[in-house]
Design a protein around this motif. Structure first.
Motif, PDB file in Angstrom:
ATOM      1  N   GLY A 192       0.793  -1.222   0.000  1.00 44.78           N
ATOM      2  CA  GLY A 192       0.000   0.000   0.000  1.00 44.78           C
ATOM      3  C   GLY A 192       0.823   1.270   0.000  1.00 44.78           C
ATOM      4  N   HIS A 193       2.097   1.165  -0.317  1.00 48.28           N
ATOM      5  CA  HIS A 193       2.967   2.344  -0.343  1.00 48.28           C
ATOM      6  C   HIS A 193       3.141   2.851  -1.775  1.00 48.28           C
ATOM      7  CE1 HIS A 193       5.130   1.562   3.772  1.00 48.28           C
ATOM      8  NE2 HIS A 193       3.807   1.521   3.859  1.00 48.28           N
ATOM      9  N   TYR A 194       3.472   4.127  -1.856  1.00 41.44           N
ATOM     10  CA  TYR A 194       3.770   4.739  -3.144  1.00 41.44           C
ATOM     11  C   TYR A 194       5.273   4.991  -3.249  1.00 41.44           C
ATOM     12  CZ  TYR A 194      -1.227   5.815  -3.204  1.00 41.44           C
ATOM     13  OH  TYR A 194      -2.589   5.737  -3.176  1.00 41.44           O
ATOM     14  N   TYR A 195       5.761   4.995  -4.485  1.00 47.09           N
ATOM     15  CA  TYR A 195       7.191   5.165  -4.719  1.00 47.09           C
ATOM     16  C   TYR A 195       7.389   6.156  -5.846  1.00 47.09           C
ATOM     17  CZ  TYR A 195       7.520   1.058  -1.805  1.00 47.09           C
ATOM     18  OH  TYR A 195       7.402   0.193  -0.750  1.00 47.09           O
ATOM     19  N   GLN A 196       8.235   7.103  -5.584  1.00 43.74           N
ATOM     20  CA  GLN A 196       8.539   8.120  -6.583  1.00 43.74           C
ATOM     21  C   GLN A 196      10.013   8.032  -6.942  1.00 43.74           C
ATOM     22  OE1 GLN A 196       7.503  12.068  -5.384  1.00 43.74           O
ATOM     23  NE2 GLN A 196       7.925  12.946  -7.393  1.00 43.74           N
TER      24      GLN A 196
ATOM     25  N   GLY B 138       6.671  12.070   2.304  1.00 42.24           N
ATOM     26  CA  GLY B 138       7.649  11.246   1.606  1.00 42.24           C
ATOM     27  C   GLY B 138       8.936  11.108   2.411  1.00 42.24           C
ATOM     28  N   TYR B 139       9.513   9.926   2.359  1.00 42.61           N
ATOM     29  CA  TYR B 139      10.779   9.685   3.057  1.00 42.61           C
ATOM     30  C   TYR B 139      11.730   8.906   2.163  1.00 42.61           C
ATOM     31  CZ  TYR B 139       8.172   5.375   4.182  1.00 42.61           C
ATOM     32  OH  TYR B 139       7.426   4.222   4.118  1.00 42.61           O
ATOM     33  N   PHE B 140      13.000   8.978   2.512  1.00 44.37           N
ATOM     34  CA  PHE B 140      14.037   8.272   1.766  1.00 44.37           C
ATOM     35  C   PHE B 140      13.755   6.769   1.896  1.00 44.37           C
ATOM     36  CE2 PHE B 140      18.789   9.223   0.755  1.00 44.37           C
ATOM     37  CZ  PHE B 140      18.635   8.606  -0.488  1.00 44.37           C
ATOM     38  N   ALA B 141      13.639   6.104   0.769  1.00 48.34           N
ATOM     39  CA  ALA B 141      13.056   4.759   0.724  1.00 48.34           C
ATOM     40  C   ALA B 141      13.725   3.777   1.672  1.00 48.34           C
ATOM     41  CB  ALA B 141      13.116   4.215  -0.696  1.00 48.34           C
ATOM     42  N   THR B 142      12.910   2.998   2.294  1.00 53.68           N
ATOM     43  CA  THR B 142      13.349   1.890   3.138  1.00 53.68           C
ATOM     44  C   THR B 142      12.909   0.598   2.469  1.00 53.68           C
ATOM     45  OG1 THR B 142      11.268   1.912   4.374  1.00 53.68           O
ATOM     46  CG2 THR B 142      13.049   3.282   5.220  1.00 53.68           C
ATOM     47  N   VAL B 143      13.814  -0.324   2.335  1.00 56.47           N
ATOM     48  CA  VAL B 143      13.497  -1.568   1.620  1.00 56.47           C
ATOM     49  C   VAL B 143      13.616  -2.717   2.603  1.00 56.47           C
ATOM     50  CG1 VAL B 143      14.082  -3.051  -0.316  1.00 56.47           C
ATOM     51  CG2 VAL B 143      14.357  -0.570  -0.509  1.00 56.47           C
ATOM     52  N   THR B 144      12.491  -3.278   2.932  1.00 51.07           N
ATOM     53  CA  THR B 144      12.469  -4.236   4.034  1.00 51.07           C
ATOM     54  C   THR B 144      12.075  -5.643   3.620  1.00 51.07           C
ATOM     55  OG1 THR B 144      10.215  -3.507   4.537  1.00 51.07           O
ATOM     56  CG2 THR B 144      12.004  -2.465   5.756  1.00 51.07           C
TER      57      THR B 144
ATOM     58  N   GLU C 272      10.284  -8.507  -1.905  1.00 51.14           N
ATOM     59  CA  GLU C 272       9.244  -8.037  -2.821  1.00 51.14           C
ATOM     60  C   GLU C 272       9.373  -6.543  -3.063  1.00 51.14           C
ATOM     61  OE1 GLU C 272       6.518  -5.913  -2.197  1.00 51.14           O
ATOM     62  OE2 GLU C 272       5.883  -6.132  -4.284  1.00 51.14           O
ATOM     63  N   GLU C 273       9.581  -5.805  -1.998  1.00 54.54           N
ATOM     64  CA  GLU C 273       9.708  -4.351  -2.143  1.00 54.54           C
ATOM     65  C   GLU C 273      10.955  -4.013  -2.962  1.00 54.54           C
ATOM     66  OE1 GLU C 273      10.115  -2.260   1.575  1.00 54.54           O
ATOM     67  OE2 GLU C 273       9.350  -0.390   0.721  1.00 54.54           O
ATOM     68  N   ASN C 274      12.017  -4.748  -2.730  1.00 52.07           N
ATOM     69  CA  ASN C 274      13.250  -4.506  -3.478  1.00 52.07           C
ATOM     70  C   ASN C 274      13.045  -4.761  -4.969  1.00 52.07           C
ATOM     71  OD1 ASN C 274      16.088  -3.780  -2.972  1.00 52.07           O
ATOM     72  ND2 ASN C 274      16.512  -5.738  -3.984  1.00 52.07           N
TER      73      ASN C 274
ATOM     74  N   PRO D  99       8.955   4.978   8.654  1.00 50.21           N
ATOM     75  CA  PRO D  99       8.466   4.140   9.762  1.00 50.21           C
ATOM     76  C   PRO D  99       9.559   3.256  10.342  1.00 50.21           C
ATOM     77  CG  PRO D  99       7.544   3.413   7.649  1.00 50.21           C
ATOM     78  CD  PRO D  99       8.237   4.714   7.394  1.00 50.21           C
ATOM     79  N   GLU D 100      10.616   2.991   9.569  1.00 52.63           N
ATOM     80  CA  GLU D 100      11.707   2.143  10.057  1.00 52.63           C
ATOM     81  C   GLU D 100      12.928   2.967  10.451  1.00 52.63           C
ATOM     82  OE1 GLU D 100      10.496   1.909   6.932  1.00 52.63           O
ATOM     83  OE2 GLU D 100       9.270   0.081   6.860  1.00 52.63           O
ATOM     84  N   TYR D 101      12.699   4.207  10.834  1.00 51.53           N
ATOM     85  CA  TYR D 101      13.834   5.080  11.170  1.00 51.53           C
ATOM     86  C   TYR D 101      14.728   4.457  12.227  1.00 51.53           C
ATOM     87  CZ  TYR D 101      16.382   8.924  13.326  1.00 51.53           C
ATOM     88  OH  TYR D 101      17.360   9.703  13.855  1.00 51.53           O
TER      89      TYR D 101
ATOM     90  N   VAL E  74      11.837   8.107  -3.369  1.00 50.05           N
ATOM     91  CA  VAL E  74      11.041   8.619  -2.254  1.00 50.05           C
ATOM     92  C   VAL E  74       9.875   7.661  -2.041  1.00 50.05           C
ATOM     93  CG1 VAL E  74       9.708  10.565  -1.349  1.00 50.05           C
ATOM     94  CG2 VAL E  74      11.647  10.972  -2.910  1.00 50.05           C
ATOM     95  N   GLU E  75       9.689   7.274  -0.798  1.00 50.42           N
ATOM     96  CA  GLU E  75       8.605   6.344  -0.467  1.00 50.42           C
ATOM     97  C   GLU E  75       7.541   7.068   0.360  1.00 50.42           C
ATOM     98  OE1 GLU E  75      10.012   2.780   1.410  1.00 50.42           O
ATOM     99  OE2 GLU E  75       8.003   2.031   1.883  1.00 50.42           O
ATOM    100  N   TYR E  76       6.305   6.677   0.142  1.00 48.87           N
ATOM    101  CA  TYR E  76       5.180   7.263   0.879  1.00 48.87           C
ATOM    102  C   TYR E  76       4.368   6.136   1.515  1.00 48.87           C
ATOM    103  CZ  TYR E  76       6.092  11.229  -2.278  1.00 48.87           C
ATOM    104  OH  TYR E  76       6.671  12.242  -2.995  1.00 48.87           O
TER     105      TYR E  76
HETATM  106 CA    CA Z   1       9.653   0.656   2.725  1.00 45.60          CA
END
Ligand code: CA
Ligand code: CA
Length: 510
Positions: free
Chosen positions: A320-324, A375-381, A384-386, A419-421, A484-486
């Motif tokens: 459910g996240h957006y990626y720019q 928007g935040y600097f993308a976190t890849v967890t 699938e997201e990667n 969210p994963e800061y 950028v991830e949202y």
């Molecule tokens: Ca993420």
């Protein structure tokens, strides 16, 4: 929750025979109008007794909290050579309380004793129309969802904040065949921004394999959006097979990172446009199940487009996240500053100036925002997201939001709006959570990791999305775009429209 508006038959009805109808019509056209339904057509029983066409009956439904609304069925005469009949033609629902806004009203009609619903369309089987009803700013809206094989079997009119009329455009139900009617309500999934469609199965037989199937041509209700005033974004993902839409619909553009769906086909397609253009596109969406078996699914998500400059933001239904993808050519620090609104300059001090000394906490705005999301600097967890990001950037190299500035070799997500800061995702010994390091990464350049270390996280070019640690300051020409991830940021404000997904489950015959 579905509550049946109890409309049960308590009295057998004997309609006036056709001969009587003809006689009366022949005598006086005015009489026919006055008598329409009231005396010439069959009654239907609504709860407490026989109710005639043209006469409303007050009922409560599950959403109305004890308040009554009024349901009035109508019939009309269709003349043909040598004969002619009254047909069920419309149903008016009035007095809908505000609490029912966002509900579907589901209509079913039955004969005297059979459990089979009456067919409501002379051109095909259409037996369960439903109307999605909403009220916003004191103005009602209603959309009649129908089964699209007939190209529109129902419409709505006379829409107000408290009611609407459902019209049966090609009724096949003669008035004297209608004995019972049920009206059910259900909360529409997603409220005012929902997609239409009841999630039913689209039957696919072997004989239809290897051809393009219109999603809207079988038993599946049409996919349709309502409740939007501005442009919207559609992302449709097939678990197997290919999707495409009509290339002749004006005003559509492709979402960055998705294959152009306009006349082409792909497993995932994304496009934006006006609500009108979107509905045309959804109506035209086709599916090619070649090579698929079992029960593939097609998940279609509608979401807000935001400003026009946001049209190139991709949506990932998985989380459910957006990626720019910002196709810039900057250092990692340049990307970090752009996303966070910071102004960190490289000073030779490679350590401690983002996370541990709190420079990031000076951030008080969201330079990248979308539909209320910060928007935040993308976190890849996840893998699938990667893979998703790698696909959406077409295998180009991009910066991600990881850093080991605070502690050499301890990799954390650096943007405090994520969210994963500060969550540790990797260290030299093992991946703390998920990491996709390339072989021998993360490493240091030269013998002294303190001099030219590589504290910036990069997704390498190529189709496998592997990671490298790199210099963050432009040394050795380390410039590229960034992600950028949202979604799920603690700095999010209220979203204007939450994304809504409807999944169609296809059934391919073995
Ligand atoms: Ca993420
Ligand atoms: Ca490296």
């Amino acid at each position: 929750m579905k509550t049946i508006l109890d409309l049960t038959s308590r009295k057998k009805f004997h309609p006036i025979n056709q001969k009587s109808i003809k006689v009366l019509l022949g005598c006086s056209f005015l009489a026919a109008l006055i008598g329409l339904g009231a005396t010439l057509a069959a009654n239907i029983n609504i709860n407490s007794g026989p109710v005639e066409f043209g006469q409303g009956v007050a009922q409560t439904v599950s959403c109305s909290e004890g308040e009554t609304l009024t349901i009035t069925p109508h019939s009309s005469f269709t003349n043909v050579e040598g004969d002619g009949s009254f047909y069920l033609s419309s149903v008016t629902v009035a007095g809908i309380p505000a609490a029912c806004s966002g509900n579907d009203f589901i209509f079913s009609f039955y004969g005297e004793s059979s459990n089979t619903k009456l067919n409501l369309d002379s051109r095909g089987t259409q037996d369960t129309p439903y109307v999605y009803f909403t009220v916003a700013d004191g103005v009602g809206s209603a959309s009649a969802f129908t089964k699209p094989a007939s190209g529109g079997a129902f419409s709505t009119s006379d829409v107000s904040a408290t009611g609407f009329t459902l019209t049966i455009l090609h009724s096949a139900a003669t008035a004297d065949s209608v004995y019972k009617m049920t009206l059910e309500t259900r909360v529409n999934v997603g409220g005012a921004t929902s997609l239409g469609g009841d999630g039913g199965d689209v039957p696919i037989t072997n004989s239809l394999l290897n051809v393009n199937l219109a999603l809207t041509s079988a038993s599946q209700d049409i996919l349709e959006i309502s409740g939007y005033r501005n442009d919207v974004r559609i992302v449709a993902v097939a678990s197997c097979g290919l999707l495409f839409i009509d290339d002749a619909i004006p005003g559509l553009s492709t979402v960055l990172g998705y294959q152009d769906p306009l006349g082409l086909s792909a497993t995932e397609i994304g496009f934006v446009g006006s609500p009108t253009a979107i509905n045309q596109a959804l109506d035209s969406m086709m599916y090619d199940p070649t090579g698929c078996s079992g029960s593939p699914t097609i998940a279609t998500t509608v979401s807000d487009t935001g400003s026009s400059s946001d049209a190139n933001i991709a949506f990932n239904p998985e989380n459910g996240h957006y990626y720019q993808w910002v196709e810039d050519s900057v250092t990692w620090l340049g990307a970090f500053n752009a996303i966070t609104g910071s102004s960190i300059s490289y000073s030779g001090n490679l350590r401690g100036d983002i996370i541990s000394t709190g420079l990031n906490s000076s951030r008080n705005s969201c330079p990248y925002s979308f539909n209320g999301l910060c928007g935040y600097f993308a976190t890849v967890t996840t893998a699938e997201e990667n893979a998703y990001i790698n696909q959406k950037v077409g295998g180009q190299q991009v910066w991600l939001g990881g850093s080991d500035r605070s502690s050499q070799g301890s990799w954390v997500w650096a943007d405090d709006r994520a969210p994963e800061y500060n969550v540790l995702f990797s260290n030299y010994s093992a991946s703390a959570t998920y990491a996709a390091w390339n072989g021998n990464e993360p490493n240091c350049y030269g013998s002294d990791c303190g001099a030219f270390n590589e504290p910036a996280l990069q997704m390498l070019a190529g189709d496998n999305g592997l990671w490298n640690n790199f210099s963050e300051n432009g040394w050795e020409d380390h410039y590229m775009g960034y992600i950028v991830e949202y979604g799920d940021s603690p700095a999010d404000s209220a979203v204007t429209y939450a994304p809504v997904t409807r999944t169609i489950t296809l059934a391919i015959a073995p």
